[in-house]
Design an enzyme around this catalytic site. Structure first.
Site, PDB file in Angstrom:
ATOM      1  N   ALA A  16       0.818  -1.212   0.000  1.00 27.23           N
ATOM      2  CA  ALA A  16       0.000   0.000   0.000  1.00 27.23           C
ATOM      3  C   ALA A  16       0.851   1.261   0.000  1.00 27.23           C
ATOM      4  O   ALA A  16       0.537   2.237   0.678  1.00 27.23           O
ATOM      5  CB  ALA A  16      -0.953  -0.007   1.193  1.00 27.23           C
ATOM      6  N   GLY A  17       1.958   1.237  -0.761  1.00 25.35           N
ATOM      7  CA  GLY A  17       2.692   2.460  -1.003  1.00 25.35           C
ATOM      8  C   GLY A  17       1.942   3.296  -2.019  1.00 25.35           C
ATOM      9  O   GLY A  17       0.786   3.016  -2.355  1.00 25.35           O
ATOM     10  N   SER A  18       2.589   4.313  -2.553  1.00 25.40           N
ATOM     11  CA  SER A  18       1.901   5.209  -3.476  1.00 25.40           C
ATOM     12  C   SER A  18       1.474   4.503  -4.762  1.00 25.40           C
ATOM     13  O   SER A  18       0.340   4.660  -5.228  1.00 25.40           O
ATOM     14  CB  SER A  18       2.782   6.415  -3.796  1.00 25.40           C
ATOM     15  OG  SER A  18       4.027   6.000  -4.345  1.00 25.40           O
ATOM     16  N   GLY A  20       1.211   1.068  -5.425  1.00 25.54           N
ATOM     17  CA  GLY A  20       0.237   0.015  -5.188  1.00 25.54           C
ATOM     18  C   GLY A  20      -1.151   0.590  -4.962  1.00 25.54           C
ATOM     19  O   GLY A  20      -2.150   0.080  -5.480  1.00 25.54           O
ATOM     20  N   ARG A  38       0.780  -4.141   4.986  1.00 29.38           N
ATOM     21  CA  ARG A  38       1.374  -4.918   6.082  1.00 29.38           C
ATOM     22  C   ARG A  38       1.092  -4.260   7.432  1.00 29.38           C
ATOM     23  O   ARG A  38       0.960  -4.937   8.451  1.00 29.38           O
ATOM     24  CB  ARG A  38       2.886  -5.056   5.859  1.00 29.38           C
ATOM     25  CG  ARG A  38       3.543  -6.066   6.776  1.00 29.38           C
ATOM     26  CD  ARG A  38       5.024  -6.198   6.472  1.00 29.38           C
ATOM     27  NE  ARG A  38       5.280  -6.752   5.154  1.00 29.38           N
ATOM     28  CZ  ARG A  38       5.303  -8.057   4.882  1.00 29.38           C
ATOM     29  NH1 ARG A  38       5.046  -8.944   5.847  1.00 29.38           N
ATOM     30  NH2 ARG A  38       5.578  -8.484   3.660  1.00 29.38           N
ATOM     31  N   TYR A  55       1.036   8.085   1.907  1.00 33.10           N
ATOM     32  CA  TYR A  55       1.719   8.111   0.614  1.00 33.10           C
ATOM     33  C   TYR A  55       1.023   8.953  -0.455  1.00 33.10           C
ATOM     34  O   TYR A  55       1.670   9.420  -1.400  1.00 33.10           O
ATOM     35  CB  TYR A  55       1.900   6.688   0.084  1.00 33.10           C
ATOM     36  CG  TYR A  55       2.835   5.858   0.931  1.00 33.10           C
ATOM     37  CD1 TYR A  55       4.206   6.060   0.875  1.00 33.10           C
ATOM     38  CD2 TYR A  55       2.350   4.879   1.798  1.00 33.10           C
ATOM     39  CE1 TYR A  55       5.073   5.309   1.651  1.00 33.10           C
ATOM     40  CE2 TYR A  55       3.217   4.117   2.585  1.00 33.10           C
ATOM     41  CZ  TYR A  55       4.572   4.337   2.500  1.00 33.10           C
ATOM     42  OH  TYR A  55       5.431   3.599   3.276  1.00 33.10           O
ATOM     43  N   LYS A 122      10.942  -1.466  -9.883  1.00 32.70           N
ATOM     44  CA  LYS A 122      11.942  -1.186 -10.906  1.00 32.70           C
ATOM     45  C   LYS A 122      13.314  -1.107 -10.250  1.00 32.70           C
ATOM     46  O   LYS A 122      13.491  -0.391  -9.271  1.00 32.70           O
ATOM     47  CB  LYS A 122      11.640   0.144 -11.601  1.00 32.70           C
ATOM     48  CG  LYS A 122      10.279   0.205 -12.283  1.00 32.70           C
ATOM     49  CD  LYS A 122       9.987   1.595 -12.813  1.00 32.70           C
ATOM     50  CE  LYS A 122       8.611   1.669 -13.453  1.00 32.70           C
ATOM     51  NZ  LYS A 122       8.305   3.039 -13.960  1.00 32.70           N
ATOM     52  N   LYS A 205      16.689   3.906 -16.090  1.00 34.57           N
ATOM     53  CA  LYS A 205      16.182   5.275 -16.227  1.00 34.57           C
ATOM     54  C   LYS A 205      16.253   6.015 -14.902  1.00 34.57           C
ATOM     55  O   LYS A 205      16.430   7.245 -14.870  1.00 34.57           O
ATOM     56  CB  LYS A 205      14.763   5.273 -16.799  1.00 34.57           C
ATOM     57  CG  LYS A 205      13.724   4.542 -15.950  1.00 34.57           C
ATOM     58  CD  LYS A 205      13.005   5.434 -14.973  1.00 34.57           C
ATOM     59  CE  LYS A 205      12.020   4.653 -14.128  1.00 34.57           C
ATOM     60  NZ  LYS A 205      11.281   5.520 -13.169  1.00 34.57           N
ATOM     61  N   ASN A 270      14.089  10.581  -8.027  1.00 34.58           N
ATOM     62  CA  ASN A 270      15.462  10.365  -8.489  1.00 34.58           C
ATOM     63  C   ASN A 270      16.085  11.672  -8.976  1.00 34.58           C
ATOM     64  O   ASN A 270      17.226  12.005  -8.637  1.00 34.58           O
ATOM     65  CB  ASN A 270      15.477   9.319  -9.608  1.00 34.58           C
ATOM     66  CG  ASN A 270      15.131   7.945  -9.105  1.00 34.58           C
ATOM     67  OD1 ASN A 270      15.955   7.269  -8.507  1.00 34.58           O
ATOM     68  ND2 ASN A 270      13.894   7.512  -9.318  1.00 34.58           N
TER      69      ASN A 270
END
Length: 360
Positions: A16-18, A20, A38, A55, A122, A205, A270
């Site tokens: 349940a991050g951003s 997901g 979790r 998130y 990724k 990337k 990034n």
């Protein structure tokens, strides 16, 4: 709610991050979807407010989306004889092996061992330099799996803004289930059988985006950014082809598309890390402030794997020198600029004239 012409599909999104959460929101607009967190407190909060305040603060999630912190219950929600099913792994590369280990123990007991599994992470695993499909293959031999990737910021997807993604797998069953789950309205899904190419593009990337951020932080200008993006694309293509990818994959959504977005977008973590480095901040201080970036996590692993197969990654090497070896950003830039003149179309990245000397 399903459209009349669509097969009934049950979707379990694990993580349940951003990203997901954004994908679960997209799927739940047409299919029965359960999002697993979790953290029990986080799941309870999302169920009560229909917002992922941790998130994706400020974004309302569909009322049809359900939440759980019970992994077994989440997987049991897929048990519907009249429906197709799909598991989406919304965890980072660092958590992929452990979650796949849990699934390898639970799915057979529930009669769900043939459920297609698509992952969204990724990068290269830090210690082993494995790509996600290699991690899954070892943890879950025989799993029907694939990757969902492409130029996408989770916040925009959760807001329902237009986006195009690629699902990559050698399994037509996986590609079809993923397309059914997500394709529609503002979200388009394209299919590919080049899993290696899609994963290498998604990993490299991020590293190139850190380099572009460093350039922006140093105020090197848009010409320099364009050069880094273009030569970065050549770098990821060269590496991917050496690992068995198709070169044309890198001209698509998961190559050029994702690279342009991550190297230029204001929502790119990034690029933001690179900008902070270019502005003179230390990496430890940046990470301590709560910013996480997959390009930082996987840069050294990518470089090590490339060196093992004798593939040059000069931009990735420069990023690693700045992040981990204490090289000043301008010194790394100067080293890149001092490289020999080359034939732009040469796959080997060799000098135009062998008498010009060796590679940096």
């Amino acid at each position: 709610m399903n459209h009349p012409t669509e097969p009934r599909l049950r979707v379990a999104v694990l993580g349940a991050g951003s990203w997901g959460t954004a994908l679960a929101a997209a799927s739940s607009r047409r299919h029965a979807t359960l999002l697993w967190a979790r953290d029990a407190a986080q799941a309870a909060s999302m169920a009560a407010t229909h917002e992922n305040a941790r998130y994706l603060p400020g974004i309302s999630l569909p009322q049809a989306l359900n939440f759980s912190s019970d992994l077994d219950a989440t997987l049991r929600s897929l048990q519907d004889e009249g429906a197709r099913r799909l598991i989406v792994l919304g965890v980072p590369v660092a958590g992929l092996s452990a979650l796949c280990g849990e699934l390898s123990r639970r799915l057979p007991a529930l009669g769900l061992q043939d459920t297609p599994i698509v992952w969204t992470c990724k990068g290269f695993e830090t210690d082993t330099a494995r790509l996600p499909h290699e991690i899954v293959r070892q943890a879950m031999p025989g799993a029907i799996g694939g990757a969902l990737s492409g130029p996408s910021f989770a916040r925009e997807v959760a807001q329902g803004l237009p986006v195009a993604l690629t699902v990559a797998s050698t399994s037509a069953t996986l590609r079809e289930a993923t397309t059914i789950a997500f394709h529609g309205a503002a979200l388009r899904v394209y299919a590919s059988a080049d899993l290696v190419g899609v994963e290498v593009g998604g990993a490299l990337k991020n590293v190139i985006a850190v380099a572009c951020g460093i350039g922006d932080g140093l105020a090197l200008g848009t010409n320099a950014r364009a050069a880094l993006i273009t030569r970065g694309l050549a770098e990821m293509t060269r590496f991917g082809v050496a690992l068995g990818a198709r070169p044309e994959t890198f001209a698509g959504l998961t190559g050029l598309g994702d690279l342009v977005l991550t190297a230029t977008g204001d929502l790119s973590r990034n690029r933001r890390v690179g900008m902070e480095i270019g502005a003179g901040r230390k990496l430890a201080d940046i990470l301590a402030s709560g910013i996480t970036a997959e390009g930082v996590r996987c840069a050294r692993a990518a470089l090590n794997r490339a060196r093992a197969i004798n593939v040059e990654l000069p931009i990735t090497e420069a990023v690693c020198a700045v992040l981990f070896d204490g090289v000043a950003p301008m010194t790394a830039v100067s080293a890149l600029l001092a490289r020999d003149a080359r034939d732009e179309s040469a796959d080997t990245d060799s000098p135009l004239d062998p008498s010009l000397g060796g590679h940096l």
